[in-house]
Design a protein around this motif. Sequence first.
Motif, PDB file in Angstrom:
ATOM      1  N   PHE A 174       0.852  -1.199   0.000  1.00 41.04           N
ATOM      2  CA  PHE A 174       0.000   0.000   0.000  1.00 41.04           C
ATOM      3  C   PHE A 174       0.882   1.240   0.000  1.00 41.04           C
ATOM      4  N   VAL A 175       0.495   2.226  -0.787  1.00 38.68           N
ATOM      5  CA  VAL A 175       1.197   3.512  -0.748  1.00 38.68           C
ATOM      6  C   VAL A 175       0.152   4.626  -0.686  1.00 38.68           C
ATOM      7  N   ASN A 176       0.333   5.528   0.247  1.00 41.78           N
ATOM      8  CA  ASN A 176      -0.599   6.636   0.462  1.00 41.78           C
ATOM      9  C   ASN A 176      -0.074   7.840  -0.308  1.00 41.78           C
ATOM     10  N   TRP A 177      -0.808   8.296  -1.309  1.00 46.26           N
ATOM     11  CA  TRP A 177      -0.321   9.372  -2.172  1.00 46.26           C
ATOM     12  C   TRP A 177      -0.606  10.755  -1.589  1.00 46.26           C
ATOM     13  N   ARG A 178       0.173  11.713  -2.049  1.00 47.38           N
ATOM     14  CA  ARG A 178      -0.036  13.125  -1.708  1.00 47.38           C
ATOM     15  C   ARG A 178       0.003  13.943  -2.989  1.00 47.38           C
ATOM     16  N   GLY A 179      -0.756  15.017  -3.032  1.00 47.09           N
ATOM     17  CA  GLY A 179      -0.756  15.848  -4.237  1.00 47.09           C
ATOM     18  C   GLY A 179      -1.300  17.229  -3.953  1.00 47.09           C
ATOM     19  N   PHE A 180      -1.286  18.047  -5.002  1.00 48.96           N
ATOM     20  CA  PHE A 180      -1.767  19.422  -4.890  1.00 48.96           C
ATOM     21  C   PHE A 180      -3.076  19.606  -5.649  1.00 48.96           C
ATOM     22  N   PHE A 181      -4.009  20.293  -4.987  1.00 46.51           N
ATOM     23  CA  PHE A 181      -5.293  20.636  -5.583  1.00 46.51           C
ATOM     24  C   PHE A 181      -5.485  22.146  -5.448  1.00 46.51           C
ATOM     25  N   ALA A 182      -6.264  22.715  -6.356  1.00 48.59           N
ATOM     26  CA  ALA A 182      -6.559  24.149  -6.277  1.00 48.59           C
ATOM     27  C   ALA A 182      -8.076  24.341  -6.327  1.00 48.59           C
ATOM     28  N   ALA A 183      -8.477  25.555  -6.045  1.00 49.18           N
ATOM     29  CA  ALA A 183      -9.910  25.872  -6.069  1.00 49.18           C
ATOM     30  C   ALA A 183     -10.474  25.676  -7.474  1.00 49.18           C
ATOM     31  N   PRO A 184     -11.764  25.363  -7.561  1.00 49.76           N
ATOM     32  CA  PRO A 184     -12.363  25.229  -8.897  1.00 49.76           C
ATOM     33  C   PRO A 184     -12.293  26.560  -9.648  1.00 49.76           C
ATOM     34  N   GLY A 185     -12.165  26.480 -10.964  1.00 49.04           N
ATOM     35  CA  GLY A 185     -12.150  27.691 -11.785  1.00 49.04           C
ATOM     36  C   GLY A 185     -10.808  28.393 -11.849  1.00 49.04           C
ATOM     37  N   LEU A 186      -9.745  27.735 -11.402  1.00 43.10           N
ATOM     38  CA  LEU A 186      -8.413  28.349 -11.468  1.00 43.10           C
ATOM     39  C   LEU A 186      -8.049  28.602 -12.935  1.00 43.10           C
ATOM     40  N   PRO A 187      -7.599  29.826 -13.281  1.00 40.61           N
ATOM     41  CA  PRO A 187      -7.235  30.121 -14.670  1.00 40.61           C
ATOM     42  C   PRO A 187      -6.148  29.178 -15.185  1.00 40.61           C
ATOM     43  N   GLU A 188      -6.221  28.840 -16.466  1.00 40.02           N
ATOM     44  CA  GLU A 188      -5.294  27.882 -17.068  1.00 40.02           C
ATOM     45  C   GLU A 188      -3.832  28.303 -16.932  1.00 40.02           C
ATOM     46  N   ASP A 189      -3.563  29.613 -17.057  1.00 45.61           N
ATOM     47  CA  ASP A 189      -2.167  30.051 -16.985  1.00 45.61           C
ATOM     48  C   ASP A 189      -1.594  29.858 -15.575  1.00 45.61           C
ATOM     49  N   LYS A 190      -2.440  30.070 -14.559  1.00 38.34           N
ATOM     50  CA  LYS A 190      -2.001  29.844 -13.179  1.00 38.34           C
ATOM     51  C   LYS A 190      -1.750  28.345 -12.939  1.00 38.34           C
ATOM     52  N   LEU A 191      -2.664  27.516 -13.445  1.00 40.18           N
ATOM     53  CA  LEU A 191      -2.523  26.076 -13.293  1.00 40.18           C
ATOM     54  C   LEU A 191      -1.210  25.603 -13.924  1.00 40.18           C
ATOM     55  N   ALA A 192      -0.936  26.087 -15.138  1.00 40.72           N
ATOM     56  CA  ALA A 192       0.292  25.710 -15.844  1.00 40.72           C
ATOM     57  C   ALA A 192       1.531  26.163 -15.064  1.00 40.72           C
ATOM     58  N   MET A 193       1.459  27.321 -14.445  1.00 41.28           N
ATOM     59  CA  MET A 193       2.572  27.847 -13.662  1.00 41.28           C
ATOM     60  C   MET A 193       2.867  26.930 -12.458  1.00 41.28           C
ATOM     61  N   TYR A 194       1.803  26.514 -11.760  1.00 42.92           N
ATOM     62  CA  TYR A 194       1.973  25.627 -10.613  1.00 42.92           C
ATOM     63  C   TYR A 194       2.550  24.272 -11.046  1.00 42.92           C
ATOM     64  N   GLN A 195       1.993  23.737 -12.137  1.00 41.92           N
ATOM     65  CA  GLN A 195       2.450  22.431 -12.619  1.00 41.92           C
ATOM     66  C   GLN A 195       3.912  22.476 -13.048  1.00 41.92           C
ATOM     67  N   ASP A 196       4.303  23.578 -13.661  1.00 47.52           N
ATOM     68  CA  ASP A 196       5.687  23.738 -14.104  1.00 47.52           C
ATOM     69  C   ASP A 196       6.633  23.824 -12.898  1.00 47.52           C
ATOM     70  N   ALA A 197       6.205  24.555 -11.879  1.00 42.17           N
ATOM     71  CA  ALA A 197       7.035  24.703 -10.674  1.00 42.17           C
ATOM     72  C   ALA A 197       7.247  23.348  -9.991  1.00 42.17           C
ATOM     73  N   ILE A 198       6.183  22.544  -9.914  1.00 41.74           N
ATOM     74  CA  ILE A 198       6.293  21.226  -9.280  1.00 41.74           C
ATOM     75  C   ILE A 198       7.191  20.309 -10.103  1.00 41.74           C
ATOM     76  N   ALA A 199       7.043  20.345 -11.434  1.00 43.21           N
ATOM     77  CA  ALA A 199       7.872  19.507 -12.308  1.00 43.21           C
ATOM     78  C   ALA A 199       9.357  19.838 -12.122  1.00 43.21           C
ATOM     79  N   LYS A 200       9.672  21.123 -12.026  1.00 45.12           N
ATOM     80  CA  LYS A 200      11.073  21.548 -11.863  1.00 45.12           C
ATOM     81  C   LYS A 200      11.631  21.134 -10.500  1.00 45.12           C
ATOM     82  N   MET A 201      10.749  21.066  -9.505  1.00 42.93           N
ATOM     83  CA  MET A 201      11.172  20.695  -8.157  1.00 42.93           C
ATOM     84  C   MET A 201      11.873  19.340  -8.139  1.00 42.93           C
TER      85      MET A 201
END
Length: 213
Positions: free
Chosen positions: A140-167
């Motif tokens: 068993f593995v318990n996952w963790r992740g990031f969620f944002a409020a509904p309706g988050l603008p696409e450019d903000k979402l892409a910015m967050y995803q890019d930051a996590i990928a670089k991490m």
Amino acid sequence: FRDLTLVAGTIGDYAAMVVDADSSINNMSDLVAAYDANPSGTAIGGGSVPGGMDHLVAAMVMEAAGKDALNVKYIPYDAGGKAMAALLSGEIKALSTGFSEAVALAQAGEVKIIGVTSDERVAVMESAMTMKEQGINTSFVNWRGFFAAPGLPEDKLAMYQDAIAKMYETPEWETVRARNGWVNIHNSGDDFMTFLQSQEKVIGDLMKKLGFL
């Protein structure tokens, strides 16, 4: 999760069963033997409500060991400190918790890790045996992740995803990941949705099987 904006999955944290450092129980066979001798006196504690992750893991492990999961006495605690106090006082025989938390407690000399829900031993605590190598065929593995409020603008979402990928490419992240014994589970966008749907089915099936749903 369907009501939120899915950003990305990040890590997986295995689960572990631990006992007090001074306990006569040294492995899962000892815990199962104690349970067979006195089921009601062999309570397992955890930091989540009945039907929550710590309970599910305890039930899943005991069922894989050939016991009726519904008969396992589970005691929930609302804080790690209270659970540890219960372990030290003998109120519970074992504690079901996240592996990263178990590692910290074991390194502090407070507990012994008697089983980990990984397929293979984890480097940060090489001495901790897996459930599988003790004849308990479950992982068993318990996952963790990031969620944002509904309706988050696409450019903000892409910015967050890019930051996590670089991490993931930084040595600082690898230091933290290795120290905690985490597994990298990086998935974003549609991949995250697919992963969550599969997890929903796995956990849902387990909860139904164990009578929590």
